[in-house]
Design an enzyme around this catalytic site. Sequence first.
Site, short mmCIF file in Angstrom:
data_model
loop_
_atom_site.label_atom_id
_atom_site.label_comp_id
_atom_site.label_asym_id
_atom_site.label_seq_id
_atom_site.Cartn_x
_atom_site.Cartn_y
_atom_site.Cartn_z
N GLU A 175 0.27 6.04 -0.82
CA GLU A 175 -0.48 7.12 -0.78
C GLU A 175 -1.69 7.05 -1.36
O GLU A 175 -3.19 7.33 -1.17
CB GLU A 175 -0.10 8.30 -0.82
CG GLU A 175 -0.67 9.46 0.18
CD GLU A 175 -1.15 9.35 0.78
OE1 GLU A 175 -1.14 8.77 2.35
OE2 GLU A 175 -1.82 10.57 1.20
N GLY A 176 -1.85 6.81 -2.66
CA GLY A 176 -2.76 6.31 -3.94
C GLY A 176 -3.97 5.02 -2.80
O GLY A 176 -5.16 5.53 -2.75
N HIS A 177 -3.56 3.86 -2.73
CA HIS A 177 -4.13 3.38 -1.13
C HIS A 177 -4.73 3.84 -0.51
O HIS A 177 -6.43 3.91 -0.27
CB HIS A 177 -3.77 1.79 -1.47
CG HIS A 177 -3.19 1.42 -2.08
ND1 HIS A 177 -2.11 1.01 -2.69
CD2 HIS A 177 -3.42 0.64 -3.13
CE1 HIS A 177 -1.75 0.08 -3.39
NE2 HIS A 177 -2.67 0.11 -3.95
N SER A 193 2.28 0.40 -6.78
CA SER A 193 3.32 -0.71 -5.97
C SER A 193 4.35 -0.71 -7.14
O SER A 193 5.68 -0.81 -6.13
CB SER A 193 2.63 -2.07 -5.58
OG SER A 193 0.83 -1.21 -5.55
N LEU A 213 0.54 -1.45 0.07
CA LEU A 213 0.13 0.66 0.52
C LEU A 213 0.87 1.17 -0.29
O LEU A 213 1.65 1.14 0.75
CB LEU A 213 -0.78 0.29 0.98
CG LEU A 213 -1.70 -1.18 1.37
CD1 LEU A 213 -2.80 -0.95 3.01
CD2 LEU A 213 -2.54 -1.20 0.10
N GLY A 252 -8.76 3.35 -7.72
CA GLY A 252 -8.26 4.62 -8.45
C GLY A 252 -8.65 4.70 -9.91
O GLY A 252 -8.24 3.82 -10.89
N GLN A 253 -8.43 6.07 -10.27
CA GLN A 253 -8.68 6.30 -11.97
C GLN A 253 -7.21 6.34 -12.40
O GLN A 253 -6.76 5.82 -13.94
CB GLN A 253 -8.72 8.15 -11.90
CG GLN A 253 -8.59 8.13 -13.44
CD GLN A 253 -8.39 10.16 -14.00
OE1 GLN A 253 -8.55 10.62 -13.43
NE2 GLN A 253 -7.80 10.24 -14.98
N LYS A 254 -6.38 5.50 -11.85
CA LYS A 254 -4.80 5.24 -12.37
C LYS A 254 -4.81 4.61 -12.98
O LYS A 254 -4.28 4.29 -14.17
CB LYS A 254 -4.05 5.11 -11.45
CG LYS A 254 -3.21 4.00 -11.46
CD LYS A 254 -1.65 4.72 -11.51
CE LYS A 254 -0.35 3.57 -11.95
NZ LYS A 254 -0.41 2.48 -11.69
#
Length: 279
Positions: free
Chosen positions: A35-37, A186, A33, A147-149
């Site tokens: 910061e995005g998660h 990740s 994990l 996430g949009q990622k």
Amino acid sequence: MKLVHSLAELREEIASHKKSQKSIGFVPTMGALHEGHASLMREARENNDFVVLSIFVNPTQFGVNEDFSKYPRTLPEDCKIAEASGVDLVFAPSAEEMYPLGFQTYIEVGKVAEPLCGKFRPGHFRGVTTVVNRLFNLIEPTRAYFGQKDIQQCLVLLRMVKDFGSPVELVICPTIREKDGLAMSSRNRYLSATERKKSLVIYRALQAVELLHQQGETEVAELSLAAEQELARVPEFELQYLEILSYPDLEKIETVKDQAVIAIAGFLGKTRLIDNSIL
Ligand code: AMP
């Protein structure tokens, strides 16, 4: 925060929570994990009574020559991040738990799963939809956060939920980036120091297209050219695809009329990176 590994424990937790009839926010992840998660977990915390995080490196979404066996597994650190982000329950099953002997039922979404990563990672989205559907059935979330990622993943799952008439609401959260613009992932930990510097080329290419589009350019050929020129500055970046497609259907277009997505994927060394921007 509670950590469970088995389906039986998960079912028990969910059943006892369901009695209170409060909302469940769910964040599916493969762990390692960052910061995005954490941004997804915080969003879930803010809008739901109970927050469930799953951590499962899902074998069925990896191709034979992909990084399944070396994908980072960092459960103790992940639990700390989850707890700090307000998660109530972490579900971290084994592959045997999720895919018992004899498992043979898969879900395949049609057209929207075909371009982009669908073309380069055959079977990937089939693995994603199968596992997410299984998790949805077990957890019965009110809302699930993505996430949009991984924009195509979001669109494929939106399609699946719509086609099944599932009651879950999917929430797409913005891509969280490092200070210099690299989308958090990740897999970024695989990058050498040199590759890490070169990785910025993806964000620069997206920005070049965004700028040109803001200046009024709508021809896909021209917009793509701007991205190609940026990418050419780092010949080590081995491009898989650079595409501008309609949003949310991911169909070929020649001109950006309504919304479109520019999506880029490729390798730096052995590390596969993806990113996108919605125009
Ligand atoms: P993963 O663990 O890579 O399967 O990702 C789990 C979820 O976190 C997916 O919905 C991803 O789209 C989301 N996610 C991964 N990286 C980011 C990021 N940089 N910003 C926002 N969400 C992300």
